[in-house]
Design an enzyme around this catalytic site. Sequence first.
Site, PDB file in Angstrom:
ATOM      1  N   GLU A  45       0.852  -1.198   0.000  1.00 42.62           N
ATOM      2  CA  GLU A  45       0.000   0.000   0.000  1.00 42.62           C
ATOM      3  C   GLU A  45       0.883   1.242   0.000  1.00 42.62           C
ATOM      4  OE1 GLU A  45      -2.925   0.135   3.159  1.00 42.62           O
ATOM      5  OE2 GLU A  45      -3.680   2.084   2.504  1.00 42.62           O
ATOM      6  N   ASN A  90      -6.728   1.582   2.738  1.00 46.50           N
ATOM      7  CA  ASN A  90      -7.463   2.846   2.870  1.00 46.50           C
ATOM      8  C   ASN A  90      -7.015   3.854   1.816  1.00 46.50           C
ATOM      9  OD1 ASN A  90      -8.706   1.689   5.069  1.00 46.50           O
ATOM     10  ND2 ASN A  90      -7.462   2.738   6.589  1.00 46.50           N
ATOM     11  N   ASN A 190     -12.146  -1.134  -0.961  1.00 47.54           N
ATOM     12  CA  ASN A 190     -11.470  -1.617   0.245  1.00 47.54           C
ATOM     13  C   ASN A 190     -12.284  -1.255   1.483  1.00 47.54           C
ATOM     14  OD1 ASN A 190      -8.989  -2.404   1.890  1.00 47.54           O
ATOM     15  ND2 ASN A 190      -9.297  -0.288   2.560  1.00 47.54           N
ATOM     16  N   GLU A 191     -12.506  -2.231   2.344  1.00 42.56           N
ATOM     17  CA  GLU A 191     -13.144  -2.014   3.661  1.00 42.56           C
ATOM     18  C   GLU A 191     -14.301  -1.020   3.574  1.00 42.56           C
ATOM     19  OE1 GLU A 191     -10.179  -1.192   6.694  1.00 42.56           O
ATOM     20  OE2 GLU A 191      -9.425  -3.246   6.573  1.00 42.56           O
ATOM     21  N   TYR A 263      -7.146  -7.872  12.065  1.00 46.96           N
ATOM     22  CA  TYR A 263      -5.907  -7.528  12.778  1.00 46.96           C
ATOM     23  C   TYR A 263      -6.106  -7.871  14.246  1.00 46.96           C
ATOM     24  CZ  TYR A 263      -4.584  -5.007   8.581  1.00 46.96           C
ATOM     25  OH  TYR A 263      -4.261  -4.689   7.292  1.00 46.96           O
ATOM     26  N   GLU A 313      -6.373  -9.105   4.001  1.00 47.11           N
ATOM     27  CA  GLU A 313      -5.526  -8.385   4.969  1.00 47.11           C
ATOM     28  C   GLU A 313      -5.586  -9.159   6.277  1.00 47.11           C
ATOM     29  OE1 GLU A 313      -5.923  -4.152   5.640  1.00 47.11           O
ATOM     30  OE2 GLU A 313      -6.497  -3.818   3.542  1.00 47.11           O
ATOM     31  N   GLN A 365       1.561  -5.878   5.820  1.00 46.11           N
ATOM     32  CA  GLN A 365       1.924  -5.597   4.453  1.00 46.11           C
ATOM     33  C   GLN A 365       3.342  -6.126   4.206  1.00 46.11           C
ATOM     34  OE1 GLN A 365       1.076  -1.493   3.456  1.00 46.11           O
ATOM     35  NE2 GLN A 365      -0.949  -1.571   4.367  1.00 46.11           N
TER      36      GLN A 365
HETATM   37  O1  AHR Z   1      -3.055  -2.389   6.359  1.00 46.97           O
HETATM   38  C1  AHR Z   1      -3.326  -1.181   7.011  1.00 46.97           C
HETATM   39  C2  AHR Z   1      -4.763  -0.716   6.831  1.00 46.97           C
HETATM   40  O2  AHR Z   1      -5.606  -1.569   7.540  1.00 46.97           O
HETATM   41  C3  AHR Z   1      -5.313  -0.762   5.424  1.00 46.97           C
HETATM   42  O3  AHR Z   1      -5.021   0.385   4.720  1.00 46.97           O
HETATM   43  C4  AHR Z   1      -6.780  -0.857   5.662  1.00 46.97           C
HETATM   44  O4  AHR Z   1      -7.447  -1.515   4.617  1.00 46.97           O
HETATM   45  C5  AHR Z   1      -6.898  -1.555   6.994  1.00 46.97           C
HETATM   46  O5  AHR Z   1      -7.753  -0.893   7.850  1.00 46.97           O
END
Ligand code: AHR
Length: 524
Positions: A45, A90, A190-191, A263, A313, A365
């Site tokens: 990213e 994002n 994305n999201e 996450y 992710e 990432q």
């Molecule tokens: O990977 C970091 C961020 O986490 C990404 O930009 C987003 O998609 C997620 O919230």
Amino acid sequence: MRSILVAMLGLAMPFSMNAQEARIKIDLDRTIGEIDKKLYGNFVEHLGRCVYGGIYDVDSPLSDERGFRLDVIEAVKGLDVTTIRYPGGNFVSNYHWKDGVGPIDERPPRMELAWSRLETNHFGTNEFMEFAREIGTEPYFAVNLGTGTIEEAQQWVEYCNVAEGPYYAELRKKHGYPEPYNIMYWSLGNEMDGFWQMGHLNAEDYAKKAREAAKLMKLTSPEIKLVAAGSSNYRPDADPNEWNATILAELRDVVDYLALHMYVGNPSDNYYNYLSTPLVLEQRTEVVEGLIAREMENANRGNRDPIYIAWDEYNSWYRARDAETMSGTRALEEHYNLEDALVIAGFLNAFVRNADIVKMANMAQLVNVIAPIFTSEDDLFLQTIYYPLQLFAKNVHGTSLDLFVDCDTYSTDPFFVGLGESVTQQDAVPYLDVSAAVSGDEVIINVVNRHKDKAITTDVISQSGDFEGKIAVYEVNGPDVKASNTFGRTEVQTEQKDAVGAKGNVLTYSFPAHSFTQLRARIK
Ligand code: AHR
């Protein structure tokens, strides 16, 4: 639990020398599904130093004439990265791809609003494709469905995938790239379920926009595979199941994957809670698998595969998460330790155990930003999480096996899965977290011993014949669970141990405390 029973009965030793503490049974006929090579993907990213100062640094003496850091390329190649998602995240929700193509000095600098940087646009579609080719990975692009239009998405597909004729195909050729890239995988935003997303939409509005974008993109390049933005928002006030159900109902005929994000973290420093978080990922996988099955009953997909899950992710991310560490050129620089590496091994085990439905996964990432590779201006080091990912990517292929695992378990307290996440409480977390695959005549067994203090002696029993020859052993471990790596100091890495022998169909092996072990065996 057995050990408690033994203690209550007053027996002196819970286990004698020969009575093993755990059993893993392997039956080559009990299969789960083919392991898709795209499980070992990653993510680049425009964020912090992932691109600029990570994979791309035109001012560095370590870079080639194109600006690619050669030491980073070598480290990335060591991960056998199968797919890379690009350019966000994002970031993509306010990214206009045309800003990043054509002569570099004519590209407009923009305010980057997701992570508060200046985006020079010196790195864009063509630079990324050169990088992807250099490391031999499959590109996976995300289009902007936040502030972007469906027309812009169509034009990007045309620029990338159409050989010649229309304006954007000819523009690519004019930019010096005569051949189309034929990018197969595209995600539709994305999201989009997250209030933080630029251009955030509710589920119905997102589905409508995604369907129309998909229509134009597929009319332009019919072979492409599309990924819908599934749930990423597991805050207590969100309804991820409702989001996924709506997206699947609306897009069931159109998309090929549903993207999920997760996450985790250990903000309250509770090792055992944290080590159980891969179970949460697995539970979420099972719920979404059910939702997909329901929608597939009425879907009209011709001879296409059913929708699969893309965990596009996943990682541990909880330290670099305040206003200061989430913005600017040094954003999201997380330093990992051994317990993080064990959690990553747990995630990978969960993907393999669900190989029939999870067909894509991308660690977030690749470099510097919550990443396995960390650079300075003149050096790099491999973070702890590099090593389990490498062992899986290099060796865990073929068919996933459904195992019988018998071992002691523990229960967690109620805890937050990660920052900005819901609360969970897990009962019966097995100390041994296991997956296995058969590939040709090799069986690969992956074992995390979650126990912090105790090795677990285990009988690994083949129900499909005797083990043949020596069994190779690879271990990721360190002096304690907080052990970590940095420039010039490596405390956690993969160690090849002495090969071990089985007795007939039984291998007795002691999995060390807080370790990830990979066994590679042959069965007659
Ligand atoms: O990977 C970091 C961020 O986490 C990404 O930009 C987003 O998609 C997620 O919230």
